[in-house]
Write an enzyme that holds these catalytic residues in place. Structure first.
Site, short mmCIF file in Angstrom:
data_model
loop_
_atom_site.label_atom_id
_atom_site.label_comp_id
_atom_site.label_asym_id
_atom_site.label_seq_id
_atom_site.Cartn_x
_atom_site.Cartn_y
_atom_site.Cartn_z
N LYS A 125 -7.01 -2.57 -1.57
CA LYS A 125 -6.96 -1.98 -1.99
C LYS A 125 -8.32 -0.78 -2.57
O LYS A 125 -9.30 -1.79 -2.72
CB LYS A 125 -6.46 -2.15 -3.21
CG LYS A 125 -5.68 -1.59 -4.71
CD LYS A 125 -4.41 -1.08 -4.07
CE LYS A 125 -3.35 -0.89 -4.50
NZ LYS A 125 -1.81 -0.10 -4.27
N1 GLU Z 1 0.14 2.37 -3.30
C1 GLU Z 1 1.26 1.82 -2.79
C2 GLU Z 1 1.10 0.60 -2.88
O1 GLU Z 1 0.73 -0.21 -4.01
C3 GLU Z 1 1.19 2.35 -0.49
C4 GLU Z 1 -0.29 1.80 -0.27
C5 GLU Z 1 -0.24 2.48 1.41
O2 GLU Z 1 0.73 2.66 1.58
O3 GLU Z 1 -1.39 2.40 1.89
O4 GLU Z 1 2.46 -0.14 -2.42
#
Ligand code: GLU
Length: 435
Positions: A125
């Site tokens: 993240k």
């Molecule tokens: N931000 C989204 C999540 O928390 C998607 C992450 C992604 O598609 O890599 O799942």
């Protein structure tokens, strides 16, 4: 040899202070969740410490020239929590409250989520501590590009693949893709997902998280004998996730009776027009002032008479102060980490079924995976194919989690962690330690 604490067989060093579970930020909450699952991991518990330490965390300075000629510095992060099952995968968040602890927790929840739906990724993240609403479009572009260059050490189509999260979108992904591509000298569409469809994005990606929320909601409703037609739904956050989920529930005959976001709370006992509310939010930036509902005091939102409650905004929203008021039979976590462990226990004791983030909102990353596969093969699927595959993966993953919860008499959150942690730690064990 004595083992004063930790898992037998491991020598446990004191955790650095930022990993201290007593400081119950998001990371502390995640550590508690891991502790709850450890008794169910059998011999794999030997490896559990691996889940309690991010593999890598990078803090970057992001300086940009503002439109008025001044220089502003923002703090950015990219954390790769675990790479045992594949490249890092997870979104990038632009928010004034972003901290390292939060990004660490969000990266860890990505590891769990990706393993729960069995897509071949680890967890990662990123984020920047910034209120993007205060930046012009040109400033936002400079911020995004400089941040992308700074985390260029870590990301790449086979290494770590960012995506949208809170306050980031397809345009920001296009800038990230372009910046990375310019730096490596070749267009690399697969370095981020959630891109615009004309730039290697996938049909269905924007709606995927909300569609996944709706799918697991229907699966759970069937198992507890709840009818979706006529069910009353309350949603916190009516953006990409909450807005899509609200509209899909309304299309299936449910009534969206209450919605809250950062601009206020609204109520309509007869069910509001979810599509019209989505359009209103897109035009005005929030639910306040929507003509098809009455304003409601923010404090009344959690206790609203409803059957399904969908927190789809930020973490730490359902707490010990408001969980007791919840009247819904089912909570579907569209957001990441919206329920504190105390609130989780209160809801469980009240018999409220909580569908945890790590399965309920996994539809987004599932279609991100489809996007990445399509980019690698340069062959694009139809929206029907994408939605059908998404629904199949969500249903299968939910069924497996439901069964583990029944067998072990644990919550769906612990059950999802059992399924996911076993997959991650089994991969870890098979790979072994090197060097
Ligand atoms: N931000 C989204 C999540 O928390 C998607 C992450 C992604 O598609 O890599 O799942």
């Amino acid at each position: 040899m004595s083992h004063p604490s930790g898992t037998p067989g491991n020598i446990t060093h004191p955790l650095p202070s930022y990993l201290d579970p007593q400081h119950l930020g998001p990371w502390g909450i995640y550590l508690q969740q891991v502790d709850r699952v450890t008794p169910y991991l059998g011999s794999l518990a030997r490896w559990v410490e691996t889940l309690k330490r991010p593999k890598r965390a990078l803090i970057v300075d992001v300086p940009i020239e503002m439109d008025d000629g001044t220089i502003a510095h923002f703090e950015g992060y990219r954390v790769q929590h675990n790479l045992s099952r594949g490249p890092g995968k997870g979104g990038v968040r632009f928010h004034q409250d972003v901290t390292l602890s939060e990004v660490m927790a969000l990266s860890a929840w990505m590891s769990i989520k990706n393993a729960a739906v069995n897509v071949p990724y680890g967890g990662a993240k990123g984020g920047i501590r910034v209120d993007p609403k205060k930046l012009s479009r040109a400033e936002l572009e400079r911020l995004t590009r400089r941040y992308t260059s700074e985390i260029g050490l870590l990301i790449g189509p086979t290494k770590d693949i960012p995506a949208p999260d809170v306050n980031t979108n397809g345009q920001i992904m296009a800038w990230m893709m372009d910046t990375y591509s310019m730096n490596v000298g070749a267009t690399a569409t697969g370095v981020v997902t959630g891109k615009p469809v004309d730039l290697g994005g996938s049909l269905g990606r924007v709606e995927a998280t909300g569609r996944g929320v709706f799918t697991v909601g229907c699966e759970a409703a069937e198992r507890i004998g709840m009818q979706i037609a006529g069910a009353r739904v309350a949603v916190q956050g009516f953006g990409n996730v909450g807005g899509t989920a609200g509209r899909l529930f309304a299309d299936a005959g449910a009534k969206v009776v209450a919605v809250q976001d950062h601009t206020g709370s609204i109520y309509n006992a007869r069910g509001l027009d979810a599509a019209a509310l989505q359009a209103h939010v897109q035009q005005t930036g929030g639910v306040a002032g929507f003509a098809g509902a009455e304003a409601m005091a923010n404090g009344d939102f959690w206790g609203v008479d409803c059957d399904i409650l969908i927190p789809a905004a930020l973490e730490g929203q359902l707490t010990q102060d408001n969980a007791g008021k919840v009247k819904a039979r089912m909570v579907i976590e569209g957001a990441n980490g919206p329920t504190t462990p105390e609130a989780d226990d209160i809801l469980n004791d009240k018999g409220v079924l909580v569908l945890p983030d790590v399965i309920a909102n996994a539809g987004g990353v599932t279609v991100s995976y489809f996007e990445w596969v399509q980019d690698f093969s340069s062959f694009f699927w139809t929206e029907d194919e994408i939605n059908a595959r998404l629904v199949r993966i969500m249903k299968e993953a939910f069924a497996a989690v439901w069964q583990v919860a029944q067998e072990n008499k644990v919550s769906l959150r612990t059950a999802t962690f059992i399924v996911a942690c076993k997959r991650i730690l089994h991969a870890r064990e098979m790979r072994g330690l090197y060097p």
